[in-house]
Design an enzyme around this catalytic site. Structure first.
Site, PDB file in Angstrom:
ATOM      1  N   HIS A 229      23.401   3.098   9.676  1.00 16.84           N
ATOM      2  CA  HIS A 229      23.604   3.777  10.956  1.00 16.84           C
ATOM      3  C   HIS A 229      22.577   3.234  11.953  1.00 16.84           C
ATOM      4  CE1 HIS A 229      26.127   6.547   8.696  1.00 16.84           C
ATOM      5  NE2 HIS A 229      25.118   6.741   7.861  1.00 16.84           N
TER       6      HIS A 229
ATOM      7  N   GLU B 262      27.191   9.901  -3.209  1.00 21.99           N
ATOM      8  CA  GLU B 262      27.496  10.727  -2.047  1.00 21.99           C
ATOM      9  C   GLU B 262      28.952  11.156  -1.977  1.00 21.99           C
ATOM     10  OE1 GLU B 262      26.338   8.517   1.442  1.00 21.99           O
ATOM     11  OE2 GLU B 262      26.666   6.607   0.455  1.00 21.99           O
TER      12      GLU B 262
ATOM     13  N   ASP C 125      27.030  13.816   2.804  1.00 24.73           N
ATOM     14  CA  ASP C 125      28.280  13.133   2.487  1.00 24.73           C
ATOM     15  C   ASP C 125      28.981  13.786   1.305  1.00 24.73           C
ATOM     16  OD1 ASP C 125      28.687  10.477   4.135  1.00 24.73           O
ATOM     17  OD2 ASP C 125      26.539  10.671   3.789  1.00 24.73           O
TER      18      ASP C 125
END
Length: 248
Positions: free
Chosen positions: A48, A148, A174
């Site tokens: 990210h 996740e 997640d």
């Protein structure tokens, strides 16, 4: 002849100690600010955000300056991507969405030279002046796999059989999403799944990691998590609210 830099997080984990890695780092200046505060590692975010390859090199240099371990989350489980990330100076990689044994093996092998894996034969910044770099890199490089999704927990027994993985990291947000609790990692079903996964990881003799906060860090340490990742966002939010409240 120079020696390879030691991976302080990996050494502490091997000694059974708890480590704390700080996330949310976007540039080398932030590493410089956080460097002297006592964290064991810095989680460099390349899944990210907009960190470039040049910036990644600068950020890992700043980590070296302060003696903290640069650990980088890549955005895909791809050998070329993991190789280049390590070549840019990272001492560890975090690979997302590891859902089965084959994916875990791919992540590990991408981060290790032969005979353990097939990392591309180039040393990068950490290799300069190090005569035994390739063996030393295998010893010092760190592999963290992110669990996740529900599928990962369903396949956890097989994933845990993969050698040379340093941390099996249970990612709350997640995981909550894939369990049908979008934005609610504190849901009892999610928390039960996290606790069960941590118990299995610790019970297998492997190292467990997870995201922690001020509110739950003691609980997760008691449950056996040894690789703790946290963000300073909540501290800034809380401090800002307290300060502005006094002003207003």
């Amino acid at each position: 002849m120079a020696a390879i830099r030691k991976n302080g997080v990996k050494e502490k984990l091997a000694d059974g100690q708890v480590t704390v890695t700080i996330s949310g780092i976007l540039n080398s200046e932030m590493v410089d600010f956080l460097g002297p505060l006592g964290f064991d590692g810095v989680w460099l975010e390349c899944e990210h955000g907009g960190v470039t390859w040049d910036q990644l090199g600068d950020m890992t240099r700043a980590c070296d300056l302060w003696g903290v371990t640069p650990i980088t989350r890549v955005n895909a489980n791809e050998p070329w991507l993991i190789t280049r990330t390590l070549d840019r100076g990272s001492m560890g990689i975090v690979t997302p969405h590891i859902n089965n044994r084959a994916e875990a093996e791919k992540a590990m092998k991408s981060a290790k030279y032969a005979p353990l894996g097939y990392r591309g034969m180039f040393g990068g910044r950490q290799s300069f002046g190090v005569g035994d770099y390739f063996q030393a890199a295998n010893d010092q490089s760190m592999v963290v796999v992110l669990l996740e999704e529900v599928e990962a927990l369903q396949n956890l027994d097989e994933i845990l059989k993969v050698d040379d993985i340093d941390v099996f990291f249970v990612a709350p947000s997640d995981l909550a999403q894939t369990m049908g609790h979008l934005g609610n990692p504190g849901h009892p079903e999610v928390q039960a799944a996290i606790d069960s996964a941590l118990e299995k990881i610790v019970g297998s003799g492997r190292t467990a990691g997870t995201l922690v906060s001020d509110a739950n860090v003691e609980s997760y340490v008691e449950k056996g998590a040894r690789f703790l990742m946290t963000s300073f966002n909540a501290w800034i939010t809380r401090g800002s609210a307290d300060f502005l409240g006094k002003v207003r």
